[in-house]
Design an enzyme around this catalytic site. Structure first.
Site, PDB file in Angstrom:
ATOM      1  N   THR A   1       6.518 -23.073 -26.300  1.00  0.00           N
ATOM      2  CA  THR A   1       7.514 -22.176 -25.721  1.00  0.00           C
ATOM      3  C   THR A   1       6.799 -20.931 -25.205  1.00  0.00           C
ATOM      4  OG1 THR A   1       9.656 -21.102 -26.133  1.00  0.00           O
ATOM      5  CG2 THR A   1       8.055 -21.031 -27.922  1.00  0.00           C
ATOM      6  N   ASN A   2       7.529 -19.844 -25.016  1.00  0.00           N
ATOM      7  CA  ASN A   2       6.940 -18.588 -24.583  1.00  0.00           C
ATOM      8  C   ASN A   2       7.581 -17.447 -25.370  1.00  0.00           C
ATOM      9  OD1 ASN A   2       9.422 -17.762 -23.036  1.00  0.00           O
ATOM     10  ND2 ASN A   2       8.845 -19.584 -21.858  1.00  0.00           N
ATOM     11  N   ASP A   3       7.223 -16.216 -25.040  1.00  0.00           N
ATOM     12  CA  ASP A   3       7.653 -15.064 -25.837  1.00  0.00           C
ATOM     13  C   ASP A   3       9.009 -14.485 -25.426  1.00  0.00           C
ATOM     14  OD1 ASP A   3       5.485 -14.979 -27.566  1.00  0.00           O
ATOM     15  OD2 ASP A   3       4.257 -13.844 -26.155  1.00  0.00           O
TER      16      ASP A   3
END
Length: 399
Positions: free
Chosen positions: A211-213
């Site tokens: 995923t990402n932040d």
């Protein structure tokens, strides 16, 4: 919805009066000007001085304390306010409101009110469920008065039950929905706006993903602001953030799932705001069982569908498409390319390489790029304030 409103807060005599102090602070934090009136019973629980210091206005208690001969205080307060809130509303004052009694400052002022009234009942569960109390609530509701349902929880009597004063966040959410229903000039009324939010998750196996932040805070703020302007909002979110009850939320996880959901909603939408941070890649294969630990691991990925580009290819002339460009370098150049390549009407460029803005924080600084005007930079501020500027652009270009 609360910002800029003049609100009369009527406090009646129950143990939940101490929670009304926090509600007063929350109303002021949301931009309201608040004046307070109390019953003498309420003043037995919390002193009027507390409300006076916080509201910075005289607190009204005595119907006959008329210091200014040019005004009648309970009529003046009723005329001054845009909205009235009764919190907490005891069973006693509820009964008086239902039958039009005016035997103290609060009930006298409420009888003179011509604007919308919103109430927050709080009392013992047995009193709340009493047939007479329920009949009185029905009478108020039939007159267009907003009546919240209380929470269920630990009561002053030492046991759990219905009748607890609701959490302030719930009161604010329901009050905003109440105010919105009475607002006539809402520029996005009867418009359907789709907002996507959060970082998508791409499964590797049943317990792992990439995923990402992105926290989803920007997308959620945009959804709330669009709703405040009158829109029917569909929030398609991969975030774990809470959502107000008045927002229609569709939870998703992966990019593929987000694409399907957005596509299903797109045809009758007036605008789409793609604020989600969609993963560019997804594992080529997803293991059905948890992978065991190895000395090394190589994963193969395939490219995810480009949702913004897909929408740009099928959008109608009267639909607006807004996208985000989250970059760590050459921000404007990449955003301009995205604007042209994706057939978007507006690209919002934000630098996610700095710790004080962008992903997973409460503030953002963005530059809005469109084909119709020069780039506009919105300086560092809360994401709620950024959303106001973005929805302003949407309103201007939609209408």
């Amino acid at each position: 919805m609360i910002n800029g409103k003049k609100i009369a807060l009527y406090v009646t005599g129950g143990i939940a009066v101490y929670k009304a102090v926090d509600l007063l602070r929350e109303l002021i934090k949301n931009g309201a000007e608040v004046r307070v009136a109390m019953t003498k019973g309420a003043a037995e629980f919390v002193t009027p001085l507390t409300f006076q210091i916080l509201s910075k206005h005289t607190v009204y208690i005595d119907t006959f304390a008329e210091d200014d001969p040019s005004t009648v205080n309970h009529i003046n307060l009723a005329d001054w306010a845009d909205y009235s809130i009764v919190a907490p509303l005891t069973a006693n004052t509820l009964a008086k409101m239902a039958h039009g009694l005016a035997d103290n400052f609060v009930t006298s002022a409420l009888l003179a009110v011509t604007h919308p009234v919103f109430t927050v009942p709080a009392m013992n569960g047995n009193m709340y469920r009493n047939t007479v109390t329920q009949e009185n609530i029905e009478k108020l509701s039939a007159r267009g008065i907003g009546v919240m349902s209380p929470d269920t929880g630990f009561l002053a009597e030492g046991y759990s039950g219905e009748g607890r004063f609701p959490e302030k966040s719930r009161i604010i959410d329901e009050l905003e929905a109440f105010i919105r229903d009475y607002s006539e000039k809402l520029p996005l009324r009867n418009k359907k706006i789709i907002v996507t939010a959060g970082g998508t998750k791409e499964r590797i196996d049943p317990v792992r993903y990439i995923t990402n932040d992105s926290s989803g805070k920007m997308g959620h703020a945009l959804a709330v602001e669009a709703w405040k302007r009158g829109a029917e909002v569909v929030l398609i979110s991969a975030s774990q953030l809470a959502t107000p009850d008045y927002i229609t939320r569709v939870p998703v996880e992966s990019a593929e799932e987000m694409l399907r959901t957005v596509t299903d909603e797109f045809d009758d939408a007036d605008a789409v705001i793609m604020a989600a941070a969609v993963s560019d890649y997804t594992p080529a294969t997803v293991e059905k069982q948890k992978m065991k630990k190895k000395d090394s691991l190589t994963l193969s990925f395939r490219k995810n569908p480009d949702i913004l580009k897909s929408l740009g290819e099928k959008k109608k002339p009267d639909q607006l498409l807004i996208g985000f460009a989250a970059e760590t370098e050459d921000l404007i150049r990449y955003a301009e390319k995205k604007l042209n390549d994706k057939n978007a009407d507006l690209i919002i460029a934000n630098d996610v390489g700095k710790k004080d803005r962008g992903f997973n924080v409460d503030e953002n600084e963005v530059t809005m790029l469109s084909r119709k005007s020069e780039p506009v930079t919105i300086s560092l501020r809360s994401k709620s304030d950024v959303s106001v500027e973005v929805i302003d652009w949407l309103v201007t270009n939609m209408n």
